[in-house]
Design an enzyme around this catalytic site. Structure first.
Site, PDB file in Angstrom:
ATOM      1  N   LYS A 105       0.820  -1.203   0.000  1.00  0.00           N
ATOM      2  CA  LYS A 105       0.000   0.000   0.000  1.00  0.00           C
ATOM      3  C   LYS A 105       0.858   1.258   0.000  1.00  0.00           C
ATOM      4  O   LYS A 105       0.625   2.197  -0.770  1.00  0.00           O
ATOM      5  CB  LYS A 105      -0.944  -0.018   1.210  1.00  0.00           C
ATOM      6  CG  LYS A 105      -1.880   1.167   1.270  1.00  0.00           C
ATOM      7  CD  LYS A 105      -1.423   2.155   2.308  1.00  0.00           C
ATOM      8  CE  LYS A 105      -2.338   3.368   2.318  1.00  0.00           C
ATOM      9  NZ  LYS A 105      -1.904   4.333   3.347  1.00  0.00           N
ATOM     10  N   ASP A 123      -6.302   0.648   1.089  1.00  0.00           N
ATOM     11  CA  ASP A 123      -6.195   0.558   2.546  1.00  0.00           C
ATOM     12  C   ASP A 123      -7.526   0.051   3.094  1.00  0.00           C
ATOM     13  O   ASP A 123      -8.381  -0.396   2.331  1.00  0.00           O
ATOM     14  CB  ASP A 123      -5.835   1.922   3.146  1.00  0.00           C
ATOM     15  CG  ASP A 123      -6.865   2.967   2.775  1.00  0.00           C
ATOM     16  OD1 ASP A 123      -7.994   2.599   2.435  1.00  0.00           O
ATOM     17  OD2 ASP A 123      -6.536   4.161   2.836  1.00  0.00           O
TER      18      ASP A 123
END
Length: 206
Positions: A105, A123
């Site tokens: 991420k 996320d």
DNA sequence: AACTCGGGGCA
DNA sequence: TGCCCAGAGTT
């Protein structure tokens, strides 16, 4: 870089952006912004972070959760940048994920926001919103959500799309208290209508 | 897949 | 007070 990005840290340079995103794990952007505001005054380059004792860096980010791991990772990361990349942040996704504390991420956020490479950073907000709005299945992994979103959205809009989904999830479609009663997407939502019906009768004297 | 790290924010 | 949160690394 992205004038309508929802968070100040997205306007930083690649190095500061990397540090800020690493710090942001499991805590809100407001908290990170408070810390980085003074942190970036004191630490400008990778050399600055390794010039101080670990305890001092820990103390400087003490208000952020997981600060011990993060302080250690930042020092190791800065040492790697100096040793392998001449003090610069590498632009390749694969090299970024080799840095301590930088996962998929964070690497996606860095390449997309610092280097202009389209990426879908998934996320918990993006995952939750995507599943509620049926852009992904409830049992999908984070990686599967990322692939489905990239398939549904034009490549040049991946980055701004994850900003929009994060913003929507953070401030409107919240994990515990989504504002379904004023949500324009209620008809597309997997859980919205059922949830409103369940929470409506607040004074049923049983 | 489950567990851990951790102080801040919010109900 | 208790519970959750812009994740990543280890087992």
């Amino acid at each position: 870089m992205f004038p309508d990005a929802h968070c100040e840290l997205y306007h930083a340079n690649p190095f500061e952006l990397t540090i800020a995103v690493l710090l942001s794990a499991q805590c809100t952007d407001e908290t990170v912004n408070k810390v980085t505001a003074t942190l970036f005054e004191k630490y400008k380059k990778p050399e600055d972070y390794i010039a101080v004792p670990l305890e001092e860096l820990e103390s400087d980010i003490r208000r952020i959760g997981l600060f011990r791991n993060k302080a250690k990772n930042i020092q190791k990361l800065c040492q790697m940048l100096i040793d392998k990349y001449n003090g610069e942040v590498p632009q390749e996704h694969e090299l970024l994920t080799e840095l301590p504390g930088v996962g998929r991420k964070t690497a996606n956020v860095v390449v997309s926001n610092a280097f202009g490479v389209p990426a879908m950073a998934v996320d918990t907000h993006v995952e939750r919103v995507s599943k509620r709005l049926k852009l992904a299945d409830e049992t999908d992994s984070v990686l599967e959500v990322e692939k489905k979103l990239m398939r549904k959205v034009p490549r040049e809009e991946w980055t701004i799309t994850h900003h929009r989904l994060i913003f929507f999830g953070r401030y409107h479609c919240k994990a515990q208290s989504p504002r379904c009663e004023i949500c324009p997407l209620i008809d597309c939502c997997r859980v919205g209508k059922a949830r409103m019906k369940a929470t409506k009768p607040r004074k049923t004297g049983k």
